[in-house]
Design a protein around this motif. Structure first.
Motif, mmCIF file in Angstrom:
data_model
loop_
_atom_site.group_PDB
_atom_site.id
_atom_site.type_symbol
_atom_site.label_atom_id
_atom_site.label_comp_id
_atom_site.label_asym_id
_atom_site.label_seq_id
_atom_site.Cartn_x
_atom_site.Cartn_y
_atom_site.Cartn_z
ATOM 1 N N LYS A 86 39.641 53.150 59.192
ATOM 2 C CA LYS A 86 40.288 52.037 59.935
ATOM 3 C C LYS A 86 40.417 50.789 59.352
ATOM 4 N N ILE A 87 39.086 50.595 58.365
ATOM 5 C CA ILE A 87 39.123 49.564 57.554
ATOM 6 C C ILE A 87 39.298 49.644 56.196
ATOM 7 N N ASN A 88 39.845 49.249 55.311
ATOM 8 C CA ASN A 88 39.960 49.639 53.864
ATOM 9 C C ASN A 88 39.838 48.245 53.002
ATOM 10 N N ALA A 89 39.212 48.189 52.096
ATOM 11 C CA ALA A 89 39.197 46.967 51.249
ATOM 12 C C ALA A 89 39.036 47.619 49.831
ATOM 13 N N VAL A 90 39.955 47.028 48.764
ATOM 14 C CA VAL A 90 40.048 47.530 47.351
ATOM 15 C C VAL A 90 39.442 46.303 46.531
ATOM 16 N N SER A 91 38.567 46.791 45.507
ATOM 17 C CA SER A 91 38.401 46.068 44.464
ATOM 18 C C SER A 91 38.653 46.853 43.166
ATOM 19 N N ILE A 92 38.940 46.285 42.238
ATOM 20 C CA ILE A 92 39.291 46.975 41.003
ATOM 21 C C ILE A 92 38.174 46.306 39.969
ATOM 22 N N HIS A 163 22.194 53.817 43.227
ATOM 23 C CA HIS A 163 23.156 54.078 42.376
ATOM 24 C C HIS A 163 23.327 53.002 41.318
ATOM 25 N N MET A 164 23.922 53.454 40.216
ATOM 26 C CA MET A 164 24.216 52.346 39.144
ATOM 27 C C MET A 164 25.129 53.017 38.145
ATOM 28 N N GLY A 165 25.770 52.131 37.314
ATOM 29 C CA GLY A 165 26.714 52.413 36.499
ATOM 30 C C GLY A 165 26.540 51.961 34.975
ATOM 31 N N ALA A 166 27.086 52.786 34.120
ATOM 32 C CA ALA A 166 26.615 51.886 32.594
ATOM 33 C C ALA A 166 27.795 52.102 31.842
ATOM 34 N N ASN A 167 28.256 51.224 30.677
ATOM 35 C CA ASN A 167 29.042 51.594 30.036
ATOM 36 C C ASN A 167 28.682 51.354 28.450
ATOM 37 N N HIS A 168 28.345 52.347 27.935
ATOM 38 C CA HIS A 168 27.814 52.323 26.573
ATOM 39 C C HIS A 168 29.053 53.021 25.387
ATOM 40 N N SER A 169 30.134 52.930 25.941
ATOM 41 C CA SER A 169 31.331 53.542 25.225
ATOM 42 C C SER A 169 31.733 52.240 24.212
ATOM 43 N N ASN A 170 32.886 52.345 23.479
ATOM 44 C CA ASN A 170 33.659 51.431 23.094
ATOM 45 C C ASN A 170 35.041 51.130 23.673
ATOM 46 N N GLU A 171 35.074 51.258 24.871
ATOM 47 C CA GLU A 171 36.217 50.946 25.853
ATOM 48 C C GLU A 171 35.643 50.617 27.175
ATOM 49 N N ILE A 172 36.534 49.571 27.690
ATOM 50 C CA ILE A 172 36.479 49.251 28.860
ATOM 51 C C ILE A 172 36.384 50.067 29.907
ATOM 52 N N ARG A 173 35.612 50.303 30.968
ATOM 53 C CA ARG A 173 35.629 51.486 31.999
ATOM 54 C C ARG A 173 36.424 50.691 33.272
ATOM 55 N N TYR A 174 37.624 51.226 33.673
ATOM 56 C CA TYR A 174 37.839 50.694 35.161
ATOM 57 C C TYR A 174 37.882 51.764 36.185
ATOM 58 N N THR A 175 37.321 51.086 37.232
ATOM 59 C CA THR A 175 37.293 51.966 38.613
ATOM 60 C C THR A 175 37.815 51.117 39.619
ATOM 61 N N ALA A 176 38.059 51.578 40.867
ATOM 62 C CA ALA A 176 38.575 51.093 41.911
ATOM 63 C C ALA A 176 37.440 51.211 42.970
ATOM 64 N N GLN A 177 36.748 50.088 43.499
ATOM 65 C CA GLN A 177 35.889 50.515 44.569
ATOM 66 C C GLN A 177 36.384 50.432 45.960
ATOM 67 N N LEU A 178 36.433 51.270 46.715
ATOM 68 C CA LEU A 178 36.881 51.456 47.982
ATOM 69 C C LEU A 178 35.905 51.103 49.065
ATOM 70 N N THR A 179 36.036 50.342 49.915
ATOM 71 C CA THR A 179 35.095 50.117 50.832
ATOM 72 C C THR A 179 35.759 50.421 52.187
ATOM 73 N N GLY A 180 34.863 50.996 53.343
ATOM 74 C CA GLY A 180 35.789 50.958 54.499
ATOM 75 C C GLY A 180 35.012 51.537 55.609
ATOM 76 N N VAL A 181 35.446 51.675 56.827
ATOM 77 C CA VAL A 181 34.669 52.009 58.000
ATOM 78 C C VAL A 181 35.822 53.129 58.748
ATOM 79 N N LYS A 182 35.101 54.351 58.923
ATOM 80 C CA LYS A 182 35.694 55.371 59.482
ATOM 81 C C LYS A 182 36.193 55.295 60.905
ATOM 82 N N TYR A 183 37.113 55.821 61.252
ATOM 83 C CA TYR A 183 37.787 55.710 62.789
ATOM 84 C C TYR A 183 36.805 56.124 63.696
#
Length: 183
Positions: A86-92, A163-183
Motif C-alpha cells: 500500500k506504500i511504495n518508495a523507490v531509490s535508484i 545484509h551487505m553489498g560490494a562492487n569489486h568489478s570494473n563497472e558501476i552496479r545499479y539497483t533499485a531499492q524498493l521500500t514498502g508496507v503490505k496491505y
C-alpha cells in the motif's frame, strides 16, 4: 525460493523472497540520474564499517525525494511499485567500483517518519538488479551470497535481516531499492 525462520520463545516468521520482473527501463536514463551521496551520520558507531576507509563506504542514490526536490521526471518508477504494497518508495542506487555497503540491518527511520508509521509496522525492502551481474559484484543476506543475477531479478527482506553489498568489478552496479508496507 522463500526462506522462513523461526525464533523462540515467540514464533516469528521472517522471509527472504526472490523473484523476477521483466526489465522495461532504459539504462542510459538511469546512468544520467542526479545521484547524490549523503553523509554517513552513523559511521563512527557502525561497527562493521570500521574495517573500510570511509571513502569506500556506500554509494550514491536518486530517490523519490531527490526527484521531487529537483523536479525530474520520476513517473517511470511507478512501474517498479510492488502491487501488494500500500506504500511504495523507490531509490535508484549507484555502487561504483571499489565501493561497499558493509553488513547492516535496515532500520527505516526516515521511511517511518515520512509516512508516520508505528514501530510495530513490518516494512519490506526489495533490491532489484537493473543490470546483469558482472564478476566482482556481490550481494549477501544472512548466510547467503548472491552473484550471477540478471536484470530484473530481485531479493526481498524485512528489517531483521543482516545484509551487505560490494562492487569489486570494473563497472558501476545499479539497483533499485524498493521500500514498502503490505496491505
Amino acid at each position: 525460493f522463500t526462506l522462513f525462520c523461526i525464533s523462540f520463545p515467540i514464533i516469528m516468521y521472517c522471509m527472504i523472497d526472490q523473484g523476477k520482473i521483466k526489465p522495461f527501463w532504459e539504462i542510459n536514463l538511469i546512468e544520467n540520474l542526479p545521484f547524490q551521496k549523503y553523509p554517513l551520520p552513523n559511521y563512527d558507531e557502525w561497527e562493521e564499517a570500521k574495517y573500510y576507509p570511509k571513502e569506500m563506504v556506500v554509494g550514491s542514490l536518486c530517490s523519490d525525494k531527490t526527484a521531487e526536490d529537483l523536479n525530474i521526471d520520476w513517473q517511470w518508477t511507478n512501474e517498479l511499485h510492488v502491487p501488494e504494497w500500500k506504500i511504495n518508495a523507490v531509490s535508484i542506487y549507484k555502487l561504483s567500483p571499489g565501493k561497499v555497503t558493509p553488513w547492516h540491518t535496515d532500520h527505516f527511520l526516515h521511511f517511518k517518519k515520512y509516512y508516520n508509521l508505528d514501530d510495530k509496522v513490518t516494512i519490506h525492502r526489495r533490491q532489484l538488479f537493473l543490470q546483469d551481474w558482472r564478476p566482482g559484484q556481490i550481494f549477501a543476506i544472512d548466510d547467503k551470497t548472491f552473484t550471477n543475477w540478471n536484470a530484473g531479478d530481485w531479493i526481498g527482506w524485512t528489517q531483521e535481516h543482516y545484509h551487505m553489498g560490494a562492487n569489486h568489478s570494473n563497472e558501476i552496479r545499479y539497483t533499485a531499492q524498493l521500500t514498502g508496507v503490505k496491505y
